[in-house]
Motif scaffolding. Structure first.
Motif, PDB file in Angstrom:
ATOM      1  N   GLU A 175      22.008 -46.273 125.233  1.00  0.00           N
ATOM      2  CA  GLU A 175      20.890 -46.246 126.178  1.00  0.00           C
ATOM      3  C   GLU A 175      20.082 -44.980 125.915  1.00  0.00           C
ATOM      4  O   GLU A 175      20.628 -43.879 125.978  1.00  0.00           O
ATOM      5  CB  GLU A 175      21.390 -46.274 127.626  1.00  0.00           C
ATOM      6  N   GLY A 176      18.803 -45.151 125.646  1.00  0.00           N
ATOM      7  CA  GLY A 176      17.963 -44.006 125.352  1.00  0.00           C
ATOM      8  C   GLY A 176      17.776 -43.098 126.549  1.00  0.00           C
ATOM      9  O   GLY A 176      17.999 -43.487 127.705  1.00  0.00           O
ATOM     10  N   VAL A 177      17.370 -41.867 126.276  1.00  0.00           N
ATOM     11  CA  VAL A 177      17.122 -40.888 127.336  1.00  0.00           C
ATOM     12  C   VAL A 177      15.676 -40.421 127.252  1.00  0.00           C
ATOM     13  O   VAL A 177      15.010 -40.557 126.227  1.00  0.00           O
ATOM     14  CB  VAL A 177      18.075 -39.681 127.223  1.00  0.00           C
ATOM     15  N   LEU A 178      15.194 -39.875 128.350  1.00  0.00           N
ATOM     16  CA  LEU A 178      13.846 -39.337 128.404  1.00  0.00           C
ATOM     17  C   LEU A 178      13.841 -37.880 127.962  1.00  0.00           C
ATOM     18  O   LEU A 178      14.871 -37.196 127.973  1.00  0.00           O
ATOM     19  CB  LEU A 178      13.296 -39.450 129.824  1.00  0.00           C
ATOM     20  N   MET A 179      12.681 -37.391 127.619  1.00  0.00           N
ATOM     21  CA  MET A 179      12.550 -36.013 127.177  1.00  0.00           C
ATOM     22  C   MET A 179      12.946 -35.016 128.254  1.00  0.00           C
ATOM     23  O   MET A 179      13.362 -33.884 127.957  1.00  0.00           O
ATOM     24  CB  MET A 179      11.110 -35.746 126.712  1.00  0.00           C
ATOM     25  N   ASP A 180      12.859 -35.422 129.541  1.00  0.00           N
ATOM     26  CA  ASP A 180      13.159 -34.462 130.597  1.00  0.00           C
ATOM     27  C   ASP A 180      14.620 -33.997 130.573  1.00  0.00           C
ATOM     28  O   ASP A 180      14.958 -32.979 131.174  1.00  0.00           O
ATOM     29  CB  ASP A 180      12.771 -34.998 131.982  1.00  0.00           C
ATOM     30  N   ARG A 181      15.514 -34.729 129.879  1.00  0.00           N
ATOM     31  CA  ARG A 181      16.898 -34.262 129.742  1.00  0.00           C
ATOM     32  C   ARG A 181      16.949 -32.871 129.108  1.00  0.00           C
ATOM     33  O   ARG A 181      17.856 -32.082 129.378  1.00  0.00           O
ATOM     34  CB  ARG A 181      17.700 -35.218 128.862  1.00  0.00           C
ATOM     35  N   PHE A 182      15.984 -32.569 128.256  1.00  0.00           N
ATOM     36  CA  PHE A 182      16.025 -31.336 127.472  1.00  0.00           C
ATOM     37  C   PHE A 182      15.176 -30.220 128.065  1.00  0.00           C
ATOM     38  O   PHE A 182      15.170 -29.108 127.543  1.00  0.00           O
ATOM     39  CB  PHE A 182      15.604 -31.639 126.029  1.00  0.00           C
ATOM     40  N   ARG A 183      14.432 -30.520 129.113  1.00  0.00           N
ATOM     41  CA  ARG A 183      13.685 -29.530 129.876  1.00  0.00           C
ATOM     42  C   ARG A 183      12.816 -28.605 128.997  1.00  0.00           C
ATOM     43  O   ARG A 183      12.866 -27.382 129.114  1.00  0.00           O
ATOM     44  CB  ARG A 183      14.641 -28.724 130.755  1.00  0.00           C
ATOM     45  N   PRO A 184      12.009 -29.210 128.100  1.00  0.00           N
ATOM     46  CA  PRO A 184      11.148 -28.368 127.259  1.00  0.00           C
ATOM     47  C   PRO A 184       9.908 -27.913 128.012  1.00  0.00           C
ATOM     48  O   PRO A 184       9.539 -28.469 129.050  1.00  0.00           O
ATOM     49  CB  PRO A 184      10.763 -29.321 126.126  1.00  0.00           C
ATOM     50  N   ASN A 185       9.245 -26.903 127.462  1.00  0.00           N
ATOM     51  CA  ASN A 185       7.923 -26.506 127.944  1.00  0.00           C
ATOM     52  C   ASN A 185       6.830 -27.230 127.169  1.00  0.00           C
ATOM     53  O   ASN A 185       5.844 -27.669 127.738  1.00  0.00           O
ATOM     54  CB  ASN A 185       7.705 -25.002 127.802  1.00  0.00           C
ATOM     55  N   LEU A 186       7.013 -27.334 125.846  1.00  0.00           N
ATOM     56  CA  LEU A 186       6.022 -27.937 124.973  1.00  0.00           C
ATOM     57  C   LEU A 186       6.672 -29.077 124.189  1.00  0.00           C
ATOM     58  O   LEU A 186       7.772 -28.906 123.653  1.00  0.00           O
ATOM     59  CB  LEU A 186       5.455 -26.911 123.987  1.00  0.00           C
ATOM     60  N   VAL A 187       5.975 -30.222 124.129  1.00  0.00           N
ATOM     61  CA  VAL A 187       6.436 -31.365 123.348  1.00  0.00           C
ATOM     62  C   VAL A 187       5.340 -31.713 122.352  1.00  0.00           C
ATOM     63  O   VAL A 187       4.157 -31.738 122.702  1.00  0.00           O
ATOM     64  CB  VAL A 187       6.748 -32.573 124.248  1.00  0.00           C
ATOM     65  N   VAL A 188       5.736 -31.981 121.115  1.00  0.00           N
ATOM     66  CA  VAL A 188       4.760 -32.314 120.080  1.00  0.00           C
ATOM     67  C   VAL A 188       4.964 -33.746 119.609  1.00  0.00           C
ATOM     68  O   VAL A 188       6.071 -34.293 119.649  1.00  0.00           O
ATOM     69  CB  VAL A 188       4.839 -31.343 118.886  1.00  0.00           C
ATOM     70  N   ARG A 189       3.884 -34.342 119.145  1.00  0.00           N
ATOM     71  CA  ARG A 189       3.875 -35.713 118.634  1.00  0.00           C
ATOM     72  C   ARG A 189       3.266 -35.715 117.234  1.00  0.00           C
ATOM     73  O   ARG A 189       2.337 -34.959 116.961  1.00  0.00           O
ATOM     74  CB  ARG A 189       3.057 -36.610 119.559  1.00  0.00           C
ATOM     75  N   GLY A 190       3.785 -36.586 116.362  1.00  0.00           N
ATOM     76  CA  GLY A 190       3.194 -36.748 115.039  1.00  0.00           C
ATOM     77  C   GLY A 190       4.003 -36.148 113.912  1.00  0.00           C
ATOM     78  O   GLY A 190       3.638 -36.317 112.736  1.00  0.00           O
ATOM     79  N   ALA A 191       5.104 -35.478 114.221  1.00  0.00           N
ATOM     80  CA  ALA A 191       5.947 -34.885 113.182  1.00  0.00           C
ATOM     81  C   ALA A 191       7.151 -35.776 112.921  1.00  0.00           C
ATOM     82  O   ALA A 191       7.665 -36.431 113.832  1.00  0.00           O
ATOM     83  CB  ALA A 191       6.424 -33.500 113.611  1.00  0.00           C
ATOM     84  N   PRO A 192       7.637 -35.828 111.706  1.00  0.00           N
ATOM     85  CA  PRO A 192       8.847 -36.595 111.419  1.00  0.00           C
ATOM     86  C   PRO A 192      10.044 -36.021 112.190  1.00  0.00           C
ATOM     87  O   PRO A 192      10.028 -34.861 112.597  1.00  0.00           O
ATOM     88  CB  PRO A 192       9.035 -36.416 109.905  1.00  0.00           C
ATOM     89  N   PRO A 193      11.079 -36.823 112.398  1.00  0.00           N
ATOM     90  CA  PRO A 193      12.261 -36.324 113.093  1.00  0.00           C
ATOM     91  C   PRO A 193      12.818 -35.060 112.433  1.00  0.00           C
ATOM     92  O   PRO A 193      12.943 -34.991 111.218  1.00  0.00           O
ATOM     93  CB  PRO A 193      13.254 -37.487 112.980  1.00  0.00           C
ATOM     94  N   TRP A 194      13.078 -34.075 113.263  1.00  0.00           N
ATOM     95  CA  TRP A 194      13.727 -32.818 112.884  1.00  0.00           C
ATOM     96  C   TRP A 194      12.892 -31.963 111.947  1.00  0.00           C
ATOM     97  O   TRP A 194      13.390 -30.979 111.380  1.00  0.00           O
ATOM     98  CB  TRP A 194      15.113 -33.084 112.286  1.00  0.00           C
ATOM     99  N   ALA A 195      11.624 -32.301 111.768  1.00  0.00           N
ATOM    100  CA  ALA A 195      10.753 -31.483 110.917  1.00  0.00           C
ATOM    101  C   ALA A 195      10.644 -30.062 111.452  1.00  0.00           C
ATOM    102  O   ALA A 195      10.457 -29.110 110.680  1.00  0.00           O
ATOM    103  CB  ALA A 195       9.364 -32.120 110.818  1.00  0.00           C
ATOM    104  N   GLU A 196      10.779 -29.901 112.765  1.00  0.00           N
ATOM    105  CA  GLU A 196      10.650 -28.572 113.376  1.00  0.00           C
ATOM    106  C   GLU A 196      11.681 -27.582 112.872  1.00  0.00           C
ATOM    107  O   GLU A 196      11.506 -26.368 112.989  1.00  0.00           O
ATOM    108  CB  GLU A 196      10.702 -28.682 114.905  1.00  0.00           C
ATOM    109  N   ASP A 197      12.776 -28.089 112.292  1.00  0.00           N
ATOM    110  CA  ASP A 197      13.806 -27.191 111.759  1.00  0.00           C
ATOM    111  C   ASP A 197      13.271 -26.323 110.629  1.00  0.00           C
ATOM    112  O   ASP A 197      13.840 -25.260 110.345  1.00  0.00           O
ATOM    113  CB  ASP A 197      15.006 -27.991 111.250  1.00  0.00           C
ATOM    114  N   ALA A 198      12.206 -26.757 109.984  1.00  0.00           N
ATOM    115  CA  ALA A 198      11.641 -26.006 108.870  1.00  0.00           C
ATOM    116  C   ALA A 198      10.431 -25.162 109.275  1.00  0.00           C
ATOM    117  O   ALA A 198       9.892 -24.430 108.438  1.00  0.00           O
ATOM    118  CB  ALA A 198      11.243 -26.964 107.745  1.00  0.00           C
ATOM    119  N   TRP A 199       9.995 -25.269 110.512  1.00  0.00           N
ATOM    120  CA  TRP A 199       8.829 -24.516 110.945  1.00  0.00           C
ATOM    121  C   TRP A 199       9.199 -23.072 111.286  1.00  0.00           C
ATOM    122  O   TRP A 199      10.298 -22.793 111.775  1.00  0.00           O
ATOM    123  CB  TRP A 199       8.197 -25.163 112.181  1.00  0.00           C
TER     124      TRP A 199
END
Length: 279
Positions: A175-199
């Motif tokens: 069962e999928g979860v919503l982003m609110d589980r992770f309580r982020p401040n900023l969410v980005v769209r358009g990047a491949p999965p886990w691409a942020e690991d290299a930023w």
């Protein structure tokens, strides 16, 4: 209608502020990014009588404590209780000693009314404290080059998460979860999965953010933010492919360089100025 953005473009798709640490957040369309974080983010914290912070780790029902900002007022709401209205910037001496993990710092005691309200909601003695603008809680010096400050967030003023990474995680869950589980401040769209690991850095509007440390996750992400009920996922599934050195990771902790307004829909530019070169 806003212009369509090419899929190759990364945009800011979500913006959230959490005025009270551990309580429900507020979805924003725009916000002012400051050194301490999104304006008003985690400036309030619920503590026990000894000044130890309380969170959803021990009290998952805190997810049901709603927050709102109405002008200069912070509004708290809980099921079975009327709204509590408090000054958004309480005044008073910074003489309450509180602890966030290993950090000890001064805070303003918000008052007996807030303490009684939260004690009733949580079923235990609790108080509310506020971090004023001149507080000096520092970000861990192992991860920054300057003396950045942080409010009552766990360790850093900003948390970034990616829709692409969440989609990859959800594809692995029953069962999928919503982003609110992770309580982020900023969410980005358009990047491949886990691409942020290299930023290493990115800019949104006039503000440059520096990614400093992947965010290790705990049992808070197993709490359904709509019900306050705890389960096993997504932590258990994340541990099967996002674990390292006995820690499980989702999202990135960041610090900001400068201040400015950021808005949902803003283009995210990668590879901003290096931290050491910045003004």
């Amino acid at each position: 209608m806003p212009p369509r953005v090419p899929m190759s473009t990364i945009t800011l798709s979500g913006l959230f502020v959490y005025p009270v640490k551990g309580a429900r957040g507020i979805t924003l369309d725009r916000a002012r990014a400051q050194g301490l974080g999104i304006e008003h983010d985690r400036r309030f914290m619920i503590v026990d009588p000894d000044g130890e912070f309380l969170t959803q780790r021990e009290h998952p029902e805190m997810a049901l404590l709603e927050t709102a900002i109405e002008g200069d007022t912070l509004v708290l709401r809980a099921k079975g209780h009327g709204p509590l209205r408090l000054p958004l910037r309480p005044e008073g001496p910074t003489d309450r000693r509180v602890r966030v993990w290993s950090d000890k710092c001064g805070a303003v005691f918000v008052g007996d009314e807030a303490a009684a309200y939260l004690s009733d909601v949580l079923g235990r003695r609790a108080e509310l404290v506020y971090m004023p603008d001149d507080a000096t809680r520092r970000v861990d010096g192992r991860y920054v080059n300057r003396k950045e400050r942080v409010a009552f967030a766990d360790g850093f003023p900003y948390l970034l998460a990616s829709e692409g990474s969440l989609a990859d995680l959800n594809a692995r869950l029953r069962e999928g979860v919503l982003m609110d589980r992770f309580r982020p401040n900023l969410v980005v769209r358009g990047a491949p999965p886990w691409a942020e690991d290299a930023w290493t850095s990115l800019s949104i509007g006039s503000v440059v953010f520096h990614l400093r440390k992947p965010c290790s996750r705990c049992s808070v992400i197993t709490v359904d933010q709509a019900t306050g009920v705890r389960g096993k996922d997504p932590l258990a599934t994340l541990a099967t492919f996002r674990a390292r050195s006995n820690r499980v990771y989702f999202g990135w902790n960041m610090v900001a360089e400068g201040e400015g307004e950021i808005c949902v829909g803003d283009v995210v530019t990668l590879g901003a100025r290096s931290y050491d070169e910045a003004g």
